[in-house]
Structure formats: structure tokens, C-alpha cells
Design a protein around this motif. Structure first.
Motif, PDB file in Angstrom:
ATOM      1  N   LYS A 263       0.676  -1.285   0.100  1.00 52.55           N
ATOM      2  CA  LYS A 263      -0.188   0.022  -0.038  1.00 52.55           C
ATOM      3  C   LYS A 263       0.655   1.161  -0.083  1.00 52.55           C
ATOM      4  N   LEU A 264       2.113   1.083   0.177  1.00 53.67           N
ATOM      5  CA  LEU A 264       3.000   2.295   0.144  1.00 53.67           C
ATOM      6  C   LEU A 264       3.432   2.640  -1.126  1.00 53.67           C
ATOM      7  N   LEU A 265       3.749   3.894  -1.294  1.00 56.06           N
ATOM      8  CA  LEU A 265       4.375   4.407  -2.685  1.00 56.06           C
ATOM      9  C   LEU A 265       5.680   4.187  -2.637  1.00 56.06           C
TER      10      LEU A 265
END
Length: 284
Positions: A282-284
Motif C-alpha cells: 500500500k506504500l508508494l
């Protein structure tokens, strides 16, 4: 018994004292240095109560008598001199600097007092319950519901058997379905909230193990608890949901989490790796 922190003990049981016992408690908390050197007669006169009332006060704190209490009081006072309580009483005249400092002191004091109230055997017994449980349910109403959710979110990273309902009706329904194989962790600062007491009563009736996280050792909630974990925060009647109370509760949940992880290391490590791997995407 002499190594117990008398000040934390008095604060945790204050709400259960009679009016006469509160007079004794108030005097001791406000005049500790004088009280250490007083006879039971002198203390009774200073408080405006009878000698028997002072003796009952000592017994209500689980001391054998007045001398036993005085020894513990002297020990606690000496420890207080080494690590004094920081001032946190906010006044209307305080500026931003004073307010921010006193709030910080309040939070530090809450954590320090909570640490003094922790009993190793209680934490160990809690972990035994949690390890053996088929499901672990976190309960709380009002501000304590947010803390209960924090507990569920924290534990769900290392075990799939956690639950937390967000509505008081759903919570009591959930409690009614518990069995002797389940554990209910019920969080309430006062231990006197009607919905919380109903939850504890229902969970206990169904045979579940009940762990209470609360401020007061003798409250309606604790009468249904198998184990009571005390938080040291001081919260006035108009301070519901104060940060210091929440920090103290979260600190206890963190202790339970880390000890559960340590005791169930292999399973917890595997589950944390699984939950972390899906979140990392979910992290960029």
C-alpha cells in the motif's frame, strides 16, 4: 508488602473509600512528610477521625496495621524523593509554554505510576489466558472504545483471533456468544460505566476469562474480572478521554502485546511477516 507504592495504591482505591477514609487519604497525600512521624493518635486527630478509622484505612489497603502502613509510606516517600512527581496542575494564567510542559508532565507521571502498579504475575497470567484462547475480544465504550480498537489492531498483526465491535449493542451481543475458551479484555477508566459493567457481567456469565484495564482496583467492573490491570492516570470528572489516561491504557496493551509475541514467538513472527507483506504494497 512494604515495597508497594503507597501513593499509587491509595489513588487506585480512592473511589472505594468511605468518606472518613478519604479524609485520611487526603491528609496523607497532602502531608506525607508529617504523617510518617505521627502516631496513630496524632494522625487521627490531624484528620478529625477516630483511631479505629485510621486502622480501617490501613486494612483497606491490605496492610496488617498502622505500623506496617507507616513503614511502606516511608519507603514510598523515599522513592518519591528520588523520582519526584512533576507538576501538572494547569491554571487559567498559564501560557502555551506552561501548558505544554504540564501536559507532558501529566503523561510522564501517568506512565510512571502505571509501571509501579504492574504485577508480573498478573501479566504472566494474562498471557496464559490469551495464548490458550480461541478468540480475544476487546471491549470499551466512549473514549475507551478507541483504545480497544487500538488493542485489536495491534494484536491482529500477530494473531487472527482478535475481535472488536464498534457499537455497544453489538458488543453485548458479542459478549453473549463468548465461551469458556474465549477472553474478554474490557477497558474502562472509571470501571463504573453501565454498558461496560453489562459487558463484563455477560462475559463472566458465559464463562469467558475477563481482563479489566481500569484506574480503580475496587470498582463495579473489577468484581467481574479474573485479572485487573491498573493504569495510573489521573482524570477529573470533566476530563473524559484525556490523553494521559489513554497513554496509560495503551502502555498496558503494549506490555501484553510484547509479552504475547515473546511467548509465542514462532507463530507471531510468521503472522507479522504475512500481515506486513500485504500492507507494504500500500506504500508508494
Amino acid at each position: 508488602m512494604n515495597k508497594v507504592d503507597v501513593f499509587s495504591l491509595i489513588n487506585s482505591r480512592y473511589n472505594s473509600f468511605t468518606n472518613t477514609e478519604k479524609k485520611v487519604a487526603d491528609y496523607i497525600l497532602g502531608n506525607t512528610k508529617d504523617a510518617i512521624y505521627m502516631s496513630i493518635i496524632d494522625l487521627a486527630d490531624a484528620c478529625g477521625v477516630g483511631e479505629s478509622s485510621v486502622f480501617r484505612f490501613c486494612r483497606s489497603l491490605d496492610f496488617k496495621g498502622y505500623q506496617d502502613f507507616k513503614i511502606a509510606l516511608a519507603h514510598s516517600s523515599a522513592m518519591e524523593d528520588i523520582t519526584p512527581q512533576l507538576s501538572n496542575e494547569i491554571t487559567i494564567e498559564d501560557g502555551i509554554d506552561e501548558v505544554s510542559t504540564k501536559i507532558l508532565n501529566s503523561n510522564i507521571n501517568a506512565l510512571n505510576e502505571t509501571r509501579k502498579l504492574i504485577k508480573e504475575e498478573d501479566i504472566s497470567a494474562c498471557i496464559d489466558y490469551l495464548t490458550k484462547a480461541e478468540s480475544i475480544h476487546f471491549y470499551g465504550v466512549g473514549a475507551s472504545l478507541m483504545t480497544a480498537m487500538e488493542g485489536k489492531i495491534k494484536f491482529m498483526r500477530i494473531t487472527p483471533k482478535t475481535e472488536c465491535s464498534l457499537d455497544s449493542h453489538l458488543q453485548v451481543i458479542s459478549a453473549s456468544l463468548l465461551t469458556k475458551k474465549d477472553v474478554a479484555i474490557i477497558i474502562s477508566y472509571s470501571g463504573s460505566t453501565k454498558d461496560t459493567i453489562d459487558l463484563a457481567k455477560t462475559a463472566k456469565r458465559k464463562g469467558a476469562k475477563v481482563i479489566a484495564i481500569t484506574r480503580y482496583s475496587k470498582s463495579p467492573l473489577t468484581t467481574y474480572a479474573d485479572i485487573t490491570l491498573l493504569c495510573g492516570a489521573k482524570e477529573g470528572p470533566l476530563q473524559g478521554g484525556s490523553l494521559s489516561a489513554k497513554l496509560a491504557q495503551l502502555y498496558l496493551l503494549d506490555v501484553l502485546y510484547v509479552e504475547y509475541f515473546r511467548r509465542n514467538y514462532k507463530e507471531s513472527s510468521k503472522n507479522r511477516e504475512s500481515t506486513s507483506s500485504v500492507v507494504i504494497n500500500k506504500l508508494l
